[in-house]
Motif scaffolding. Sequence first.
Motif, short mmCIF file in Angstrom:
data_model
loop_
_atom_site.label_atom_id
_atom_site.label_comp_id
_atom_site.label_asym_id
_atom_site.label_seq_id
_atom_site.Cartn_x
_atom_site.Cartn_y
_atom_site.Cartn_z
N GLU A 189 0.88 -1.25 0.02
CA GLU A 189 0.00 0.00 0.09
C GLU A 189 0.89 1.20 0.17
OE1 GLU A 189 -2.48 -0.41 3.35
OE2 GLU A 189 -3.71 -1.92 2.55
N ALA A 190 1.83 1.11 0.63
CA ALA A 190 2.88 2.48 0.73
C ALA A 190 3.64 2.73 -0.51
CB ALA A 190 3.98 2.13 1.70
N VAL A 191 3.73 1.75 -1.49
CA VAL A 191 4.49 2.06 -2.71
C VAL A 191 3.68 2.55 -3.99
CG1 VAL A 191 4.34 -0.36 -3.57
CG2 VAL A 191 6.03 1.06 -4.42
N ASP A 192 4.19 3.51 -4.59
CA ASP A 192 3.28 4.16 -5.85
C ASP A 192 4.04 3.58 -6.94
OD1 ASP A 192 1.61 5.74 -4.46
OD2 ASP A 192 2.93 7.39 -4.25
N VAL A 193 3.32 3.18 -7.97
CA VAL A 193 3.61 2.52 -9.27
C VAL A 193 3.73 3.48 -10.42
CG1 VAL A 193 3.68 0.60 -10.98
CG2 VAL A 193 3.24 0.38 -8.44
N VAL A 194 4.61 4.18 -10.99
CA VAL A 194 4.60 5.30 -11.93
C VAL A 194 5.34 5.03 -12.97
CG1 VAL A 194 3.97 6.91 -9.91
CG2 VAL A 194 6.53 6.66 -10.91
N GLN A 195 5.02 5.90 -14.11
CA GLN A 195 5.94 5.72 -15.43
C GLN A 195 7.13 6.51 -15.45
OE1 GLN A 195 3.53 6.24 -18.95
NE2 GLN A 195 5.20 6.28 -20.19
N SER A 196 8.22 6.01 -15.80
CA SER A 196 9.36 6.79 -15.98
C SER A 196 8.95 8.18 -16.61
CB SER A 196 10.26 6.10 -16.73
OG SER A 196 11.08 6.97 -17.44
N ALA A 197 9.52 9.21 -16.11
CA ALA A 197 9.30 10.58 -16.71
C ALA A 197 10.47 10.80 -18.11
CB ALA A 197 9.51 11.58 -15.87
N LEU A 198 11.57 10.12 -17.85
CA LEU A 198 12.66 10.22 -18.79
C LEU A 198 12.59 9.09 -20.23
CD1 LEU A 198 15.57 11.01 -16.57
CD2 LEU A 198 14.08 12.55 -17.59
N SER A 199 11.86 8.13 -20.06
CA SER A 199 11.59 7.12 -21.15
C SER A 199 12.98 6.42 -21.45
CB SER A 199 10.74 7.90 -22.34
OG SER A 199 10.42 6.71 -23.29
N LEU A 200 13.04 6.69 -22.79
CA LEU A 200 14.49 6.15 -23.39
C LEU A 200 15.64 6.84 -22.96
CD1 LEU A 200 13.01 4.76 -26.69
CD2 LEU A 200 13.06 3.65 -24.62
N ARG A 201 15.53 8.09 -22.51
CA ARG A 201 16.78 8.94 -22.17
C ARG A 201 17.24 8.69 -20.88
NH1 ARG A 201 14.40 14.25 -21.39
NH2 ARG A 201 16.34 15.17 -21.84
N ALA A 202 16.50 7.75 -20.00
CA ALA A 202 16.89 7.90 -18.63
C ALA A 202 18.35 7.55 -18.08
CB ALA A 202 15.80 6.75 -17.86
N ALA A 203 18.78 6.23 -19.12
CA ALA A 203 20.14 5.84 -18.75
C ALA A 203 21.18 6.84 -19.13
CB ALA A 203 20.33 4.25 -19.38
N ALA A 204 21.22 7.34 -20.29
CA ALA A 204 22.08 8.32 -20.71
C ALA A 204 22.15 9.32 -19.80
CB ALA A 204 21.51 8.73 -22.15
N LEU A 205 20.94 9.83 -19.52
CA LEU A 205 21.15 11.09 -18.38
C LEU A 205 21.88 10.49 -16.98
CD1 LEU A 205 17.92 13.11 -18.98
CD2 LEU A 205 19.80 13.45 -19.83
N GLY A 206 21.46 9.44 -16.42
CA GLY A 206 22.00 8.49 -15.47
C GLY A 206 23.65 8.65 -15.62
#
Length: 401
Positions: free
Chosen positions: A365-382
């Motif tokens: 109940e405590a965890v929110d399941v949400v979509q990535s905001a950065l989509s395919l860019r996430a790993a490069a920005l990371g």
Amino acid sequence: MAARQTHPRDLWHRDLGGTARRVAETLRLYGPRTRAELVTLSGLSRPTVSAVLTDLGGAGLVSEKVGIAARPVGGRPASVVQLTRRAGIAVGADIGRRHVRVAVADLGHAVIAERAARTDFDIDDRPADALELAVTLVDAALGDIGATRDDVVGVGLGVPAPITRDWRIGSPPMLPGWAELKPAEEFNARLGLPVRVDNDANLAALGEYVWGAGRGCTDLVYVKLATGIGAGIVLDGRLYRGAAGTAGELGHVTLDARGAVCRCGNRGCVELAVGGRALLANARQTHPQLHDLGGLIEYAHAGDPGCRRLIIDAGTQLGLALGNLVNLINPQRVLLGDELGAATDLLRGPLQRGLAETALAAAAEAVDVVQSALSLRAAALGAVALALGIDTVPFAAADQG
């Protein structure tokens, strides 16, 4: 502070004195900050910080914007200090199974250039070609902003395999063509720049944590849903890698001990039920024309019953596997990203039902399941964040006072 030399790496290697370096490093790690925040984060006195900022400003290395808040706060916004482009830039590169993506940011954490390319080969078959393509994209992105490699103070690199503490591939069967390589050394040899490397799911978690749907959240799990399945974990504001550097291999959690053999050598892994290869293989039995997960998701969103069922069942299986992780670390947020993240609307319900079967009620109940905001860019920005060193500090905690 000594006179600045020919390129920004000299600044970070030898030009800055002790207190100046501490203030500059604080800005590099935490991004734009008020003077009061710099005092807290650097551990220096207010007069010392003020004197250092005067020196850094005189050298053109920092700028101050009056009346712009670094983050939402009550009352009158304070002026914010940040490193300028003259202080250098950071580069991130994400090498996926069939893509390479590059991002460039200044040391004030503003993303200023991006390049991406699809490959016509699996990068496991041709690691040298994948690395050379990454070099080409880095140079192209730098050219887009009138920069050169001399302006770069650090490079982050992501690859689709776990990375050990000594920078080797942590599970050779998952990326056999790279098994004998040290990816950071290989990339360094081609670029002539300092390189740090990590697993792409870890970097995607870091990217979302700094710039995306994980902002301000100190405990989160990013789930990479693509050809393979992986997870990046942030605990108490820090990227968690585990004792050997291989934490987060969600795709190789066993769902069925008597199931089919996975490429990792174990049986019944999550990846065999939820990974892109498995989903496409099943979908092609009725839709042989499908080339990628994007097409599968389009069919599902258009109401195709078979494709919808595949995604719904994948969500349930993923939830069952995630339940154990949620029990163990009790995250505040689960982010669904990469290619299959675009089907979060279809995945969320069955995933939460799967969670309810394996996780404690309070944790589920405590965890929110949400979509990535950065989509395919996430790993490069990371990977940019890795180059900046953000993984070494509890970044979000600084925004919580």
